[in-house]
Design a protein around this motif. Structure first.
Motif, short mmCIF file in Angstrom:
data_model
loop_
_atom_site.label_atom_id
_atom_site.label_comp_id
_atom_site.label_asym_id
_atom_site.label_seq_id
_atom_site.Cartn_x
_atom_site.Cartn_y
_atom_site.Cartn_z
N LYS A 1 1.18 -1.30 -0.10
CA LYS A 1 0.06 0.00 -0.07
C LYS A 1 0.89 1.92 0.22
O LYS A 1 0.67 2.37 -0.66
CB LYS A 1 -0.57 0.20 1.05
CG LYS A 1 -1.87 -0.70 0.68
CD LYS A 1 -3.34 -1.08 1.93
CE LYS A 1 -3.85 -1.97 1.83
NZ LYS A 1 -4.83 -1.96 3.66
N GLN A 2 2.09 1.35 1.28
CA GLN A 2 2.97 2.41 1.01
C GLN A 2 3.79 2.42 -0.63
O GLN A 2 3.52 3.34 -1.07
CB GLN A 2 3.91 2.24 1.91
CG GLN A 2 3.81 1.66 3.23
CD GLN A 2 4.33 1.48 4.47
OE1 GLN A 2 5.51 1.61 4.39
NE2 GLN A 2 3.88 1.69 5.66
N LYS A 3 3.48 1.57 -1.04
CA LYS A 3 4.47 1.46 -1.93
C LYS A 3 3.79 2.22 -3.98
O LYS A 3 4.14 2.65 -4.71
CB LYS A 3 4.65 -0.20 -3.02
CG LYS A 3 5.90 -0.77 -2.09
CD LYS A 3 7.38 0.01 -2.86
CE LYS A 3 8.27 -0.96 -1.62
NZ LYS A 3 10.06 -0.20 -2.32
N VAL A 4 2.62 1.20 -3.49
CA VAL A 4 1.39 2.36 -4.41
C VAL A 4 1.42 3.78 -3.93
O VAL A 4 1.03 4.40 -5.32
CB VAL A 4 -0.08 1.52 -3.92
CG1 VAL A 4 -1.16 1.82 -5.02
CG2 VAL A 4 0.21 -0.15 -5.04
N THR A 5 0.96 3.91 -2.53
CA THR A 5 1.03 5.43 -2.39
C THR A 5 1.96 6.38 -3.08
O THR A 5 2.15 7.45 -3.73
CB THR A 5 1.22 6.10 -1.10
OG1 THR A 5 -0.39 5.33 -0.49
CG2 THR A 5 1.02 7.36 -0.56
N GLN A 6 3.64 5.55 -2.78
CA GLN A 6 4.71 6.60 -3.72
C GLN A 6 4.56 6.09 -4.61
O GLN A 6 5.13 7.77 -5.27
CB GLN A 6 5.64 5.43 -3.55
CG GLN A 6 6.19 5.97 -1.82
CD GLN A 6 7.05 4.65 -1.77
OE1 GLN A 6 8.11 3.62 -2.40
NE2 GLN A 6 7.77 4.41 -0.03
N ARG A 7 4.50 4.92 -6.05
CA ARG A 7 4.43 5.72 -7.12
C ARG A 7 3.21 6.74 -7.41
O ARG A 7 3.76 7.48 -8.45
CB ARG A 7 3.75 4.63 -7.47
CG ARG A 7 5.27 2.79 -7.68
CD ARG A 7 5.06 1.88 -8.53
NE ARG A 7 3.88 0.81 -7.38
CZ ARG A 7 4.61 -0.17 -7.30
NH1 ARG A 7 5.54 -0.44 -6.42
NH2 ARG A 7 3.85 -0.95 -6.62
#
Length: 416
Positions: free
Chosen positions: A203-209
Motif C-alpha cells: 500500500k505504501q509502495k502504491v502511494t509512492q508510485r
C-alpha cells in the motif's frame, strides 16, 4: 593490557552434486554446476570437489544412487582424516524432506540444495524492511514441508487423560500436540503476519508510485550478474551497489533520469536465475511490482556468457509468469568488451559452433531478428553509451507522447 590475536576465518568448504539425465546432458550439468559454484562463492563457501552421476532421474530416496552416495561419504571421510573437513554438500536441485533426511543421516554433514543456497544469499543481501520481510516469508515457505527432519530428535509430548498417559507422562497430560505440530502452527502464524506486513508495504509502495507524477517508468530486467546495476549507475549517475556476484542487488532502486529534455523513472530490479522455484517468485512479487508497472523493459544480457541465449529464455519465461511478456521492451547486450570468439583454422572443415561466431556476426543476427530493439554496449567501459541514450530517448519520448498527449514540456527542443 590484554592483546587480541587476529586470525583469518577459514571459509567453509563445499562439495557440489549434480545429475546427468536425458533432459540434462553433461555440458548442461557442467553449466549448472558452474552457476552453483558461483552461488556457493557468493554465499562465502569454497568448492573443493564436484560429483556427477548419469541416471534416468533423481532417486526419490537419496537423489543420487547408493554407490555415488557412498563415494561422496568416502571422500568426506578422507578429507576429515586429512584435517580438511567438508562443511557442506550442495545439491543442484531442490530436495524433498525425505531426501534431505536420508542424505544427512548417511553423510553426517550439512546438506543444502540450490533453493536453500539462494535463500541464504537473499537473507545476506536484503537491506530494506520490504526485502527482509519477503526473504523471511520465502524461507518459511521453503521450511514448512521440511519441518519433519528438524524435529526428529524430539519425541511426542504425552497427551490424553486418565491412566493411559504412558510412562513418564505425569504433568504432560494435555492436548497431545507434537513438537512438529506446534512448530508448524507457529510458522503458519508467522507467515500470516508477514503476509499482512507485505500488504501494508505494498500500500505504501502504491502511494509512492502515485506521487511520482506523470513520468514514463523504465525497468532494468535480466539474469543475475549481467550488469543491470552498472547500467543503472551509468544512466542515473547514482551509486547503486554493484559487484561481480550473484544477486548483488536484491532491493529495487528507483532513480529519476533526464536525457536531453525528457525526465523518466528508471528502476533496477532483482536478477532472475535458472531453477528458481515458483514459491520464491511469489514471495518477491512486490519487489517485482516495478516490472509490472513499467512502461518499457530494458532486458540486459551478458553477451560474454557462453549460455546467454538460455538466460534470455529464463528471463522471458519469468516475465511471462509475472504477466509482463507483452510490454514494450529492448534487449541491451552488455559486456561486449568481454566477448571472446575462436577463429577456425582454414583447413578445419567441421561445422562452425557458437564459439566461432564473431561479435559483428552476432550483431547482424540479433539486429535482423529484433530490428531496432537491440543494442550492444559495455556499461563498464562506457562503449556505445551515446547511442544507447539516443535510442532510449526516442523510445521513452514515443511512449510519453502516447501516455501523456497534453504534456507539452517535451517540445522545447526543435524537431530535426
Amino acid at each position: 593490557m590484554k592483546e587480541f590475536i587476529i586470525s583469518d576465518v577459514k571459509a567453509e568448504t563445499a562439495v557440489l552434486v549434480g545429475l546427468i539425465t536425458k533432459e540434462q546432458d553433461e555440458a548442461k550439468t557442467k553449466e549448472y554446476l558452474d552457476e552453483l559454484e558461483f552461488l556457493a562463492d557468493t554465499a562465502g563457501a569454497v568448492t573443493v570437489k564436484r560429483f556427477t552421476q548419469r541416471v534416468n532421474g533423481p532417486s526419490a530416496v537419496t537423489y543420487v544412487g547408493k554407490g555415488k552416495l557412498q563415494e561422496i561419504k568416502d571422500y568426506i571421510k578422507l578429507k576429515e582424516d586429512e584435517e580438511e573437513p567438508i562443511g557442506m554438500v550442495i545439491f543442484d536441485d531442490e530436495l524433498s524432506a525425505k531426501q534431505m533426511r536420508n542424505i544427512e543421516q548417511e553423510l553426517g554433514v550439512k546438506i543444502l540444495d540450490r533453493t536453500s543456497l539462494i535463500l541464504d544469499i537473499f537473507a545476506m543481501r536484503a537491506q530494506t524492511a520490504n526485502a527482509k520481510t519477503q526473504v523471511e516469508l520465502a524461507q518459511y515457505r521453503y521450511m514448512l514441508p521440511r519441518l519433519q527432519r528438524l524435529w526428529t530428535h524430539l519425541e511426542r509430548q504425552g497427551g490424553g487423560s486418565g491412566s493411559g498417559g504412558g510412562k513418564g507422562s505425569v504433568g504432560l497430560r494435555g492436548p497431545g500436540e507434537t513438537q512438529l505440530e506446534m512448530d508448524r502452527r507457529i510458522i503458519l502464524q508467522r507467515m500470516s503476519l508477514l503476509k499482512q506486513r507485505l500488504v501494508e508495504i505494498d500500500k505504501q509502495k502504491v502511494t509512492q508510485r502515485k506521487n511520482r507524477g506523470r513520468m514514463i517508468r523504465v525497468a532494468l530486467v535480466g539474469y543475475t550478474n549481467v550488469g543491470k546495476s552498472t547500467t543503472m549507475n551509468l544512466l542515473a549517475k547514482s551509486e547503486v551497489f554493484a559487484e561481480n556476484k550473484l544477486f548483488a542487488t536484491l532491493d529495487t532502486t528507483v532513480r529519476k533520469v533526464v536525457v536531453e529534455n525528457l525526465p523518466f523513472l528508471l528502476a533496477d530490479t532483482v536478477g532472475f536465475i535458472r531453477k528458481l522455484p515458483t514459491d520464491l517468485v511469489d514471495s518477491f512479487k512486490s519487489t517485482l511490482d516495478e516490472v509490472r508497472e513499467a512502461d518499457l523493459l530494458l532486458h540486459v544480457v551478458d553477451i560474454s556468457h557462453p549460455d546467454f541465449e538460455e538466460q534470455i529464455q529464463v528471463v522471458n519465461q519469468t516475465l511471462s509468469e509475472l504477466g509482463c511478456a507483452d510490454k514494450p521492451s529492448m534487449i541491451i547486450f552488455n559486456k561486449i568488451d568481454n566477448y571472446h570468439w575462436v577463429e577456425k583454422e582454414e583447413d578445419d572443415l567441421t561445422p562452425a559452433t557458437k564459439e566461432n561466431v564473431t561479435l559483428d556476426e552476432l550483431k547482424k543476427t540479433w539486429m535482423a531478428k529484433e530490428h531496432d530493439n537491440c543494442l550492444f554496449i559495455s556499461a563498464k567501459q562506457k562503449e556505445n553509451i551515446d547511442e544507447f541514450r539516443e535510442v532510449l530517448y526516442k523510445k521513452v519520448r514515443e511512449l510519453h507522447v502516447q501516455k501523456y498527449p497534453y504534456n507539452d514540456f517535451l517540445y522545447n527542443i526543435e524537431e530535426e
